[in-house]
Design an enzyme around this catalytic site. Structure first.
Site, mmCIF file in Angstrom:
data_model
loop_
_atom_site.group_PDB
_atom_site.id
_atom_site.type_symbol
_atom_site.label_atom_id
_atom_site.label_comp_id
_atom_site.label_asym_id
_atom_site.label_seq_id
_atom_site.Cartn_x
_atom_site.Cartn_y
_atom_site.Cartn_z
ATOM 1 N N MET A 30 0.836 -1.198 0.000
ATOM 2 C CA MET A 30 0.000 0.000 0.000
ATOM 3 C C MET A 30 0.881 1.262 0.000
ATOM 4 O O MET A 30 0.405 2.368 0.274
ATOM 5 C CB MET A 30 -0.939 0.009 1.195
ATOM 6 C CG MET A 30 -1.900 -1.199 1.175
ATOM 7 S SD MET A 30 -3.445 -0.920 2.004
ATOM 8 C CE MET A 30 -2.882 -0.606 3.670
ATOM 9 N N HIS A 37 9.241 -3.446 3.445
ATOM 10 C CA HIS A 37 8.854 -3.641 2.048
ATOM 11 C C HIS A 37 10.095 -3.951 1.195
ATOM 12 O O HIS A 37 10.062 -4.821 0.327
ATOM 13 C CB HIS A 37 8.209 -2.370 1.496
ATOM 14 C CG HIS A 37 6.932 -1.957 2.180
ATOM 15 N ND1 HIS A 37 6.809 -0.790 2.885
ATOM 16 C CD2 HIS A 37 5.725 -2.564 2.252
ATOM 17 C CE1 HIS A 37 5.571 -0.672 3.352
ATOM 18 N NE2 HIS A 37 4.885 -1.747 3.001
ATOM 19 N N GLY A 150 4.791 -10.314 3.927
ATOM 20 C CA GLY A 150 5.570 -10.227 5.146
ATOM 21 C C GLY A 150 4.933 -11.014 6.283
ATOM 22 O O GLY A 150 3.705 -11.033 6.428
HETATM 23 P P1 AMP Z 1 1.485 -2.910 3.499
HETATM 24 O O1 AMP Z 1 2.025 -1.854 2.580
HETATM 25 O O2 AMP Z 1 1.511 -2.520 4.940
HETATM 26 O O3 AMP Z 1 0.157 -3.447 3.030
HETATM 27 O O4 AMP Z 1 2.503 -4.119 3.408
HETATM 28 C C1 AMP Z 1 2.862 -4.690 2.176
HETATM 29 C C2 AMP Z 1 3.631 -5.970 2.419
HETATM 30 O O5 AMP Z 1 4.795 -5.688 3.191
HETATM 31 C C3 AMP Z 1 2.819 -7.005 3.209
HETATM 32 O O6 AMP Z 1 3.081 -8.297 2.692
HETATM 33 C C4 AMP Z 1 3.360 -6.835 4.596
HETATM 34 O O7 AMP Z 1 3.241 -8.012 5.384
HETATM 35 C C5 AMP Z 1 4.812 -6.520 4.333
HETATM 36 N N1 AMP Z 1 5.406 -5.842 5.488
HETATM 37 C C6 AMP Z 1 4.896 -4.778 6.155
HETATM 38 N N2 AMP Z 1 5.670 -4.473 7.219
HETATM 39 C C7 AMP Z 1 6.688 -5.365 7.226
HETATM 40 C C8 AMP Z 1 7.817 -5.578 8.077
HETATM 41 N N3 AMP Z 1 8.055 -4.822 9.151
HETATM 42 N N4 AMP Z 1 8.654 -6.601 7.778
HETATM 43 C C9 AMP Z 1 8.410 -7.394 6.706
HETATM 44 N N5 AMP Z 1 7.368 -7.238 5.863
HETATM 45 C C10 AMP Z 1 6.515 -6.239 6.121
#
Ligand code: AMP
Length: 283
Positions: A30, A37, A150
């Site tokens: 997002m 990320h 993640g």
């Molecule tokens: P988001 O933009 O928050 O929807 O996250 C996008 C992807 O990045 C998802 O697969 C999350 O699980 C992963 N993600 C977010 N935060 C972390 C983190 N601290 N460590 C590893 N992966 C992450």
């Protein structure tokens, strides 16, 4: 790095890659990117090799936000995200428009019906239906052989894995470890909302996980007792309010009555109005 906004152009690229036997990995996000990320991007590169293509998508997906959630104020910074992606070696940045993803009178969703009912799904009704719908769309547009998620969003990753398996999609789901700040706080775009005081207190999630991990490692412990301990620990922080804590089997996401080494713990905690989640395997 190529930036693609239109679905038809993304599809055209994907078709060309397929014809030329080029391997493709997708990292759905997002935006408002952070080290977590970017660690997925590195893992994606490892999966497809130097000749493969790494696609990172940015779409703040309205259908996964509840009516009282933070959709409107979700942090965004596309120019900065573009720079970070280029530096990290992303080949294609896919940033579709909301009207193209959800045209007027959109009425078709993909829903997983078992794992989606607990924890995040119980606290945020409809959230996972939004997640599975957008991930289904992205997988069908980009056609990756691998998609990366993640462990920070453990339940989400498990649900996406289940969806791909249940619907026979030829995609490998890789779950990458959670990236943390030096004090243990899991990186999250939502950390940007925290005041200095809340940021200090936010380490309580990691402390709770460590406390539980130590306890479960020492000896099996009734989940009810461990949850009560966690509740008291969270309450020591003036700005923190526990939404839920769950102890569960990581394969089925079913709650366990006794926590032991290998049991998984997940929790959601409000710091002021900001809701943070974290999880870890105990022991
Ligand atoms: P988001 O933009 O928050 O929807 O996250 C996008 C992807 O990045 C998802 O697969 C999350 O699980 C992963 N993600 C977010 N935060 C972390 C983190 N601290 N460590 C590893 N992966 C992450």
């Amino acid at each position: 790095m190529r930036v693609v906004n239109k679905i038809v152009f993304m599809r055209r690229l994907a078709a060309r890659w397929r014809m030329n036997n080029i391997r493709v990995a997708l990292v759905p996000t997002m935006g408002y990117l952070h080290r977590g990320h970017l660690s997925l991007v590195r893992r994606a590169r490892r999966a497809v090799g130097p000749r493969g293509r790494v696609v990172l998508s940015i779409f703040v997906n309205p259908t996964q936000f509840g009516p009282d959630e933070d959709l409107a104020k979700y942090p965004r910074d596309l120019p900065r995200d573009k720079k970070l992606c280029a530096q990290a070696g992303v080949d294609t940045l896919f940033v579709p428009g909301e009207r193209e993803i959800y045209p007027a009178a959109f009425s078709t969703y993909v829903a997983e019906e078992k794992l989606s009912g607990v924890m995040e799904g119980a606290s945020r009704p409809g959230h996972f239906r939004g997640v599975t719908t957008i991930v289904a769309k992205l997988l069908h547009i980009v056609l990756p052989e691998t998609a990366l998620f993640g462990a920070k969003d453990f339940q989400q990753a498990a649900i996406v894995e289940r969806m791909a398996r249940d619907l026979n999609w030829p995609v490998k789901i890789i779950i990458a470890p959670t990236c943390r700040e030096p004090d243990g706080l899991a990186l999250s775009s939502r950390n940007a909302y925290l005041t200095t005081e809340q940021r200090g207190q936010a380490t309580i999630l990691w402390q709770a996980l460590q406390y539980a991990s130590k306890a479960a490692k020492a000896a099996p412990i009734p989940s009810a007792r461990l949850k009560a301990d966690i509740g008291r620990l969270i309450a020591t922080q003036s700005q923190a309010r526990l939404d839920y804590v769950e102890l569960f089997n990581p394969k089925t996401l079913e709650p366990v009555s006794v926590a032991r080494a290998g049991t998984h713990m997940a929790l959601a905690v409000f710091l002021g109005k900001t809701r943070l989640i974290d999880n870890a395997k105990l022991g």
